[in-house]
Structures are given as C-alpha cells and as structure tokens.
Design an enzyme around this catalytic site. Structure first.
Site, short mmCIF file in Angstrom:
data_model
loop_
_atom_site.label_atom_id
_atom_site.label_comp_id
_atom_site.label_asym_id
_atom_site.label_seq_id
_atom_site.Cartn_x
_atom_site.Cartn_y
_atom_site.Cartn_z
N SER A 144 18.27 16.60 -108.00
CA SER A 144 17.01 15.57 -107.50
C SER A 144 16.11 15.08 -108.69
CB SER A 144 15.81 15.57 -106.42
OG SER A 144 15.06 16.47 -107.12
N ASP A 201 14.05 22.42 -122.42
CA ASP A 201 12.86 21.80 -122.35
C ASP A 201 13.25 20.28 -123.31
OD1 ASP A 201 9.68 20.71 -122.47
OD2 ASP A 201 10.71 23.49 -122.44
N HIS A 236 9.06 30.73 -115.12
CA HIS A 236 9.87 30.23 -115.94
C HIS A 236 9.47 31.10 -117.44
CE1 HIS A 236 6.64 27.34 -115.97
NE2 HIS A 236 6.96 27.29 -116.95
N ASN A 287 4.37 32.11 -119.18
CA ASN A 287 2.49 31.56 -119.40
C ASN A 287 2.58 32.21 -117.43
OD1 ASN A 287 3.12 30.78 -121.69
ND2 ASN A 287 3.06 28.67 -121.23
N ALA A 320 -2.11 28.89 -120.10
CA ALA A 320 -1.73 27.55 -120.47
C ALA A 320 -0.71 27.56 -119.00
CB ALA A 320 -1.31 27.67 -120.82
N GLN A 321 0.01 28.30 -117.75
CA GLN A 321 0.61 27.52 -117.08
C GLN A 321 0.84 25.97 -116.58
OE1 GLN A 321 1.64 30.52 -113.65
NE2 GLN A 321 3.39 29.64 -112.86
N SER A 322 1.85 25.63 -116.37
CA SER A 322 2.10 24.06 -116.15
C SER A 322 2.43 23.52 -114.98
CB SER A 322 2.51 23.19 -117.53
OG SER A 322 3.81 24.12 -117.54
N VAL A 323 3.63 25.38 -114.49
CA VAL A 323 3.96 24.77 -113.23
C VAL A 323 4.41 26.22 -113.18
CG1 VAL A 323 6.71 24.54 -112.32
CG2 VAL A 323 5.56 22.94 -114.73
#
Length: 146
Positions: free
Chosen positions: A46, A63, A132, A119, A125-128
């Site tokens: 999606s 990225d 990953h 991360n 600082a993991q953002s998602v």
C-alpha cells in the site's frame, strides 16, 4: 525565530522542526495499538518502495531520507517491534537479516565498507517500531556516530 528578552534585547532562538517527532509519535502509537506501521504498509504494497531484495523472510529497500550516498533498510516480514523484543526463536531470522544486508551491500558496490545500525527504543532513536537494519555507505563514516 526572533524573541524579545526581558531586558528588551532581541535574540535569535533556534527552533527544531516537529515533523520527525510527530511522525515518531504516530509510529509508536500505531505499533502500541497493533495498527500497521509504515513498514507493514510497504510489505503489503500500500506504500511503494524501491526494493533491492525480496525473499520469504525479509525485504531490503532504499531509505526515503538517505543519510549517505547508499542507505537502505532490511526488514523482516515478521513484525518484531524492536531488537529488545526479539526472542531466542528469532535467531535464524536475525542472522538472515545481517546476511541479507551483507549481500545487498555487495550488490550496491560497497566494497570499501559500510555501517550497519539497529536503533532500539526511544533513547536509541528508533522511529518505526518494526525492527529494521540500516545499511549506510558510499562515504567515510565518522566516529563517534551520535
């Protein structure tokens, strides 16, 4: 941003954009609520991505905000929110992610070296909140990193 101090002088104050913080909070909220993360949406098609590798265990893709000339992510198809939550039973999958990172780095011409980063959590600082692996290369990396 200019602001007037109590003493009547004008000072320049640096303001930080909220975009990354807002996105990070929405990703944390989505993960905690069991809703699809941005990576789940990439996996289900999606949200488009420029795939570099796909197999039954993981995918690698470029990225969208590269921090180096070559910057791609390797993510497992199985959602593991963070490395801290990986279980012993995930050891084969975790090894596969690193071997995939190595293979794609070679395909991307990173023969002079590259950095592999995972991360973990807020201070990491993991953002998602879908595990990953970042692979960055194509330039000299600095140390310390952060």
């Amino acid at each position: 941003m200019l602001v007037k101090c109590l003493l009547g002088t004008v000072k320049m104050i640096r303001t930080l954009p909220l975009q990354g913080s807002v996105r990070m909070m929405s990703e944390v909220t989505a993960a905690n609520a069991g809703r699809p993360t941005i990576f789940d949406k990439i996996l289900d098609g999606s949200i488009p991505a420029q795939f570099l590798h796909q197999d039954d265990k993981c995918v690698a893709f470029k990225d969208v905000t590269p921090q180096a000339p070559v910057h791609f992510l390797v993510i497992p198809r199985k959602r593991i929110p963070m490395i801290e939550e990986a279980e012993d039973a995930d050891s084969d999958l975790l090894g596969h992610l690193l071997l995939t990172a190595r293979a794609v780095a070679k395909e991307q011409g990173l023969s002079n070296g590259y950095r592999v980063v995972i991360n973990n959590g807020v201070e990491g600082a993991q953002s998602v909140y879908h595990l990953h692996v970042h692979v960055l290369g194509g330039r000299q990396m600095d140390w310390p990193p952060g």
